[in-house]
Scaffold this active site. Structure first.
Site, PDB file in Angstrom:
ATOM      1  N   CYS A  66       0.814  -1.222   0.000  1.00 47.52           N
ATOM      2  CA  CYS A  66       0.000   0.000   0.000  1.00 47.52           C
ATOM      3  C   CYS A  66       0.848   1.273   0.000  1.00 47.52           C
ATOM      4  O   CYS A  66       1.564   1.523  -0.945  1.00 47.52           O
ATOM      5  CB  CYS A  66      -0.954   0.020   1.184  1.00 47.52           C
ATOM      6  SG  CYS A  66      -2.208  -1.214   1.057  1.00 47.52           S
ATOM      7  N   HIS A 101      -3.663  -5.900   0.771  1.00 48.29           N
ATOM      8  CA  HIS A 101      -3.508  -6.252   2.175  1.00 48.29           C
ATOM      9  C   HIS A 101      -4.527  -7.329   2.464  1.00 48.29           C
ATOM     10  O   HIS A 101      -5.047  -7.940   1.559  1.00 48.29           O
ATOM     11  CB  HIS A 101      -3.593  -5.026   3.093  1.00 48.29           C
ATOM     12  CG  HIS A 101      -4.776  -4.147   2.902  1.00 48.29           C
ATOM     13  ND1 HIS A 101      -5.941  -4.346   3.562  1.00 48.29           N
ATOM     14  CD2 HIS A 101      -4.959  -3.071   2.118  1.00 48.29           C
ATOM     15  CE1 HIS A 101      -6.801  -3.408   3.207  1.00 48.29           C
ATOM     16  NE2 HIS A 101      -6.251  -2.621   2.323  1.00 48.29           N
TER      17      HIS A 101
END
Lengths: 266, 440
Positions: A95, A221
């Site tokens: 991310c 994630h």
């Protein structure tokens, strides 16, 4: 055998269950009798502590936290990480960290924010009217990676790893994405996977993540490693190989539950 | 006319959904009425005789609002309250419609509403619209805004904690009345949550406020944690960006904090000691918040104590059904707090239920921020829910053996008392199975 994992900014860049990646790496080493220590590297930690680590992880952050990390990473830790990645030390950037290791991040308003330039990529935010890319995601590792990655160094392909380290034929990765920025890869880096469901890097070219030498960047994630255990093992394998200068076969673990959780997303 | 039509439609829908016991009965009447009259909330708000109390924050809204309602009603005051936990604008309007007569008249002293994090600015904007009416009607009306805490929760839906705090901060200036004669707003904030305390301080300096924000917090070093929770969200100074120091932490980023760089520090609490009617440190905070609200509106300490003695927990919050105790656990900090509390209560049997529906948040990554490692070996753990495999996997890596149930009914079939820790939609399902269809 011993491994030391560097966990970058655990108190600032750990927003989406990122700790799960560290837990999985640590446990999977311990279950195989590999002594493992996760070193927390944050603002006050001297950069030299990073340098004797064998594996690097850095996760997601909120905007304010990312700003707090900014200068420290660009001036102090980033250059060390760059050297390590160039030497083949395996790393995982998820991310915000994935965006941060590129050349720059361009917010929809204001100046470009410089990145560490470890990966040949950049990220742009197309504006507050643009849709955030949110949801469960599935992608397939790009097996054509093999020859290219191998010619670049001694890395084995992800495709091969996926099928050789697990009894399965497919090589999907699953996770959850939640990002506004769109990431575009340059010529010196390869995409990690092809998106089957979801958006991936930018929602346009059908690619997800990036791989350079032994370092992986991804928007996934969930966190990434628990439900994709073979990627965890690939990172551990690479770390041992680089540290001990030879390929070290990893003992097989019972991953029934890992794959059940993986398959529930497919 | 528009108001009457909106009320009429709302009441009809309310009637029908109650008769057919639709689950969504708590929001539909309000939704329909809002379509016809988008500012219907302000028409209701100006009718309360004493005022309105809004309760906002990530965890504890339902319990705190319920305590406030209990205290007020014990004083013989009448209260309109969104008791079913429907805390968007449509839920608050539905609660008002439920109490109003067919002409839209509400006969009540107080409105006590829990408000969703994202809806707080919208609700505040509606209150401002009706603020002009107060100038001519009453000057003694109070608005109390309670800020409990901010933790990471459903990042895919709410966004990041800081984003919510920014939205709130931007919404507060809209409260300014511009008329110094009317200063109806009172903030009540958690001193021990740096982010919320910062909002309280920022709001305190605004013109048009009745007084500076009042604070609740704990002065109890015995309850400081030894190891810091992993799920902390706000341990950097809002003022200068420096790392916060703590004399001690109670849980997550809640504690006695100070900034060594800019000297900003935790405000001194106006109330810090009160016996909580419910177990759990988080309920200690909910109690302090409710007590401070009651003190602010002039209820004596003796009466507050008396009215809280028989406080019954809100649905799904430490609720006892048959041999099950249900502890809603919907985000890392909430889950850690629930776990700690049930283990302190000596629980040997746990059922953890993880769903990923809209009210739960679609992203289940957060379970990796929960410290399941605290569960002792002699506690038996069942897991269930839409994402049962994710949960079982998380527990495997915490070194905890689980029994996995794809079917929730099977998971609930057990003898002896046990503790259920479900996410929101899972909690509704658990109650439905244990109790039958009705939400309340």
């Amino acid at each position: 055998m011993k491994l030391s994992i560097a966990w970058l900014y655990p108190d600032l860049m750990s927003t989406y269950g990122d700790r799960g990646n560290i837990i999985v790496l640590t446990r999977r080493c311990q279950w195989r009798g590999i002594e493992t220590r996760a070193t927390q590297v944050t603002l006050e930690t001297p950069a030299r502590e990073l340098a004797h680590c064998d594996l690097i992880f850095m996760g997601g952050a909120q905007d304010r936290q990312q700003k707090l990390v900014g200068e420290d990473f660009l001036k102090r830790k980033g250059p060390v990480v760059k050297d390590m990645v160039e030497k083949g030390i395996p790393a995982l950037f998820v991310c915000a960290a994935y965006q941060f290791v590129g050349h720059y991040y361009k917010p929809y308003r204001g100046e470009k924010i410089a990145g560490a330039g470890i990966f040949d990529l950049y990220t742009e935010h197309p504006g507050d009217q643009a849709k955030r890319m949110i949801g469960n995601v599935v992608a397939e590792l790009i097996s054509s990676l093999s020859s290219r990655v191998r010619s670049d160094g001694d890395a084995i392909s992800f495709g091969e790893i996926a099928s050789s380290m697990t009894p399965r034929n497919d090589n999907t990765i699953v996770g959850f994405e939640n990002h506004g920025g769109r990431t575009y890869l340059g010529p010196k880096i390869k995409p990690l996977a092809k998106v089957i469901k979801g958006f991936g890097n930018n929602g346009e070219d059908g690619h997800e993540g990036a791989v350079y030498k032994n370092a992986i960047g991804s928007y996934f994630h969930g966190p990434l490693l628990p439900k994709n255990p073979y990627i965890a093992d690939w990172l551990i394998g690479k770390a041992l190989e680089v540290k001990y200068g030879k390929e070290i076969p990893l003992a097989e673990l019972d991953d029934t539950l890992e794959w059940q959780a993986h398959d529930s997303i497919l | 006319m528009c108001l009457n039509l909106a009320i009429f439609l709302g009441k009809i829908i309310s009637f029908i959904s109650k008769r057919l016991s639709f689950g969504a009965g708590a929001t539909w009447p309000g939704e329909a009425a809002l379509r016809i009259n988008p500012h219907i909330l302000s028409s209701f708000a100006s009718q309360f005789r004493k005022g309105i109390i809004l309760v906002a924050g990530t965890n504890g809204k339902t319990t705190t609002a319920s305590m406030i309602k209990t205290i007020l009603e014990a004083q013989g005051l009448s209260v309109v309250h969104n008791a079913s936990g429907a805390n968007l604008t449509n839920g608050i309007v539905s609660a008002c419609i439920g109490q109003a007569n067919w002409l839209g008249k509400i006969d009540a002293d107080w409105g006590v509403f829990e408000v969703d994090e994202n809806s707080l600015p919208i609700v505040l904007a509606e209150l401002k619209i009706q603020n002009s009416k107060f100038k001519t009607t009453t000057k003694n009306l109070k608005f109390i805004i309670v800020l409990l805490n901010l933790f990471r929760d459903q990042l895919d839906r709410y966004g990041e904690v800081d984003v919510i705090a920014q939205k709130w901060q931007r919404a507060f200036p809209r409260l300014d009345t511009g008329n110094q004669a009317i200063k109806p707003y009172q903030f009540i904030a958690n001193a021990d949550d740096p982010l919320v305390a910062h909002l309280g301080e920022a709001a305190s300096s605004r013109p048009g406020l009745e007084a500076r924000a009042l604070y609740f917090g704990l002065n109890d070093p015995k309850r400081f944690v030894k190891a810091v929770d992993h799920a902390t969200d706000s341990i950097f100074c809002l003022n200068c960006g420096g790392r916060l120091s703590y004399e001690g932490m109670y849980y997550s980023h809640i504690g006695i904090w100070y900034c060594t760089k800019c000297k900003e520090k935790r405000p001194i609490p106006d109330v810090s000691d009160w016996k909580s009617p419910l177990p759990g440190l988080y309920n200690q905070y909910n109690t302090l918040a409710a007590v401070l609200v009651a003190q602010t509106i002039g209820i004596s300490d003796k009466k507050i104590t008396e009215s809280l003695v028989s406080f019954a927990p809100a649905f799904g919050r430490q609720e006892h059904i048959g041999n099950a105790y249900i502890f809603l656990s919907k985000n890392p900090t909430g889950f850690n707090q629930s776990l700690r509390t049930v283990l302190e209560l000596g629980s040997k049997k746990l059922l953890l239920v993880l769903n990923d529906r809209i009210p739960d948040g679609r992203d289940v990554s957060w379970i990796w921020d929960v410290d399941f490692e605290m569960i002792p070996k002699d506690v038996s753990v069942r897991v269930s829910g839409d994402r049962v495999y994710d949960l079982a996997l998380r527990l495997k890596y915490a070194g905890i053996k689980t029994t996995l149930y794809e079917n929730l009914e099977d998971a609930l079939a057990t003898t002896g008392s046990f503790y259920v820790l479900p996410t929101y939609s899972a909690m509704l399902e658990v109650r439905k199975i244990l109790k039958g269809k009705k939400i309340l």
